[in-house]
Design a protein around this motif. Structure first.
Motif, PDB file in Angstrom:
ATOM      1  N   LEU A 263       0.822  -1.202   0.000  1.00  0.00           N
ATOM      2  CA  LEU A 263       0.000   0.000   0.000  1.00  0.00           C
ATOM      3  C   LEU A 263       0.859   1.257   0.000  1.00  0.00           C
ATOM      4  O   LEU A 263       0.575   2.221  -0.728  1.00  0.00           O
ATOM      5  CB  LEU A 263      -0.935  -0.005   1.210  1.00  0.00           C
TER       6      LEU A 263
ATOM      7  N   ARG B 145      -4.233   8.121   4.254  1.00  0.00           N
ATOM      8  CA  ARG B 145      -4.843   7.469   3.100  1.00  0.00           C
ATOM      9  C   ARG B 145      -4.967   5.973   3.339  1.00  0.00           C
ATOM     10  O   ARG B 145      -5.967   5.355   2.944  1.00  0.00           O
ATOM     11  CB  ARG B 145      -4.019   7.750   1.843  1.00  0.00           C
ATOM     12  N   MET B 146      -3.982   5.372   3.996  1.00  0.00           N
ATOM     13  CA  MET B 146      -4.043   3.947   4.281  1.00  0.00           C
ATOM     14  C   MET B 146      -5.238   3.615   5.173  1.00  0.00           C
ATOM     15  O   MET B 146      -5.916   2.604   4.983  1.00  0.00           O
ATOM     16  CB  MET B 146      -2.742   3.468   4.939  1.00  0.00           C
TER      17      MET B 146
ATOM     18  N   GLN C 154       0.313   9.526   3.499  1.00  0.00           N
ATOM     19  CA  GLN C 154       0.157   8.101   3.234  1.00  0.00           C
ATOM     20  C   GLN C 154      -0.550   7.354   4.378  1.00  0.00           C
ATOM     21  O   GLN C 154      -1.382   6.473   4.139  1.00  0.00           O
ATOM     22  CB  GLN C 154       1.527   7.449   2.964  1.00  0.00           C
TER      23      GLN C 154
ATOM     24  N   GLY D 206       1.339   4.804  -2.753  1.00  0.00           N
ATOM     25  CA  GLY D 206       1.344   6.234  -2.480  1.00  0.00           C
ATOM     26  C   GLY D 206       2.686   6.904  -2.714  1.00  0.00           C
ATOM     27  O   GLY D 206       2.878   8.069  -2.334  1.00  0.00           O
TER      28      GLY D 206
ATOM     29  N   ARG E  10      -4.052  -0.510  -3.325  1.00  0.00           N
ATOM     30  CA  ARG E  10      -2.764   0.108  -3.668  1.00  0.00           C
ATOM     31  C   ARG E  10      -2.965   1.231  -4.679  1.00  0.00           C
ATOM     32  O   ARG E  10      -2.352   2.304  -4.571  1.00  0.00           O
ATOM     33  CB  ARG E  10      -1.813  -0.949  -4.227  1.00  0.00           C
TER      34      ARG E  10
ATOM     35  N   MET F  16      -4.315   4.399  -3.119  1.00  0.00           N
ATOM     36  CA  MET F  16      -3.364   5.162  -2.313  1.00  0.00           C
ATOM     37  C   MET F  16      -2.889   6.414  -3.049  1.00  0.00           C
ATOM     38  O   MET F  16      -2.456   7.382  -2.427  1.00  0.00           O
ATOM     39  CB  MET F  16      -2.164   4.296  -1.947  1.00  0.00           C
TER      40      MET F  16
END
Length: 242
Positions: free
Chosen positions: A99, A117-118, A114, A103, A151, A154
């Protein structure tokens, strides 16, 4: 409604053989558009060329901006992400690291969001949160597809291109994955879905294009295509009409 992607007179050739011919296609903001058709119709070729992975001729416009020479770098920079047919995960890396790599472009540009966003991806795919430290190679087929989509998300794409997300998955898992694809509208993501499972694709899409021998044979609202007799006879099976 703003148009995110527009293809006009879009052609792709392998040396002297034209695989995709004069395609006119568009994806509007917040819309899921599917491209269906038989094996060898040119669906994956179309998607790869629209992502800049294959040379093409014709016009490709993103959010009103004409891209003179489509390339992966140009498309990614403008908010396009692709989930390829084989998912292309890093099997010996954890779910979390896969993941984070999704990003990386934003990180390279100085956007350090990141982790946030994760967490958003984990809300979309709760199972990935449970598998966070697990190696990608040990995931089930459905989990690998979820990771591939996660992914791509991301990168915070405005347009997500999906190539055969149902490939190799059990029917129940296909339904689960496509339900998530349908929900991406709520996250501000438009989707271009290439899929051989015509019924499943048309059930989640807003509009559809039928590709045959590299050209658009039919197009229209997904609900209408789902009940079109030609589509039923060719792609959905006789039982569907009953």
């Amino acid at each position: 409604m703003n148009t995110v992607l527009r293809l006009e007179d879009f052609c792709v050739s392998y040396r002297t053989v034209e695989a995709v011919h004069n395609i006119a296609l568009q994806v509007d903001e917040g819309e899921i558009v599917t491209v269906i058709g038989p094996n060898g119709a040119g669906k994956t070729t179309l998607l790869c060329a629209a992502m800049g992975l294959l040379p093409s001729t014709g016009s490709l416009t993103l959010a009103g901006e004409r891209i003179a020479r489509p390339s992966v770098e140009a498309l990614v920079a403008r908010g396009v992400a692709l989930v390829p047919e084989r998912r292309e995960l890093f099997g010996e890396m954890s779910v979390e690291d896969n993941l984070l790599l999704g990003g990386f472009y934003r990180w390279r540009k100085g956007q350090r969001d990141q982790k946030a966003r994760m967490q958003e991806v984990f809300e979309i795919f709760p199972r990935l949160r449970e598998r966070r430290p697990q190696m990608a190679s040990t995931l089930s087929g459905g989990e690998r597809q979820m990771l591939a989509i996660g992914r791509a998300l991301m990168a915070r794409p405005r347009l997500l291109m999906l190539d055969e997300p149902s490939l190799g998955l059990a029917p129940l898992i296909v339904r689960e994955v496509l339900q998530v694809v349908s929900s991406l509208r709520q996250h501000g993501v438009s989707v271009l879905l290439v899929e051989q499972n015509a019924r499943a694709a048309l059930q989640v899409a807003d509009r559809g294009y039928v590709l045959e021998t590299g050209a658009v044979a039919l197009e229209g609202p997904a609900r209408e295509l789902l009940h079109d007799q030609r589509i039923i006879d060719t792609y959905l099976g006789i039982g569907t009409k009953h």
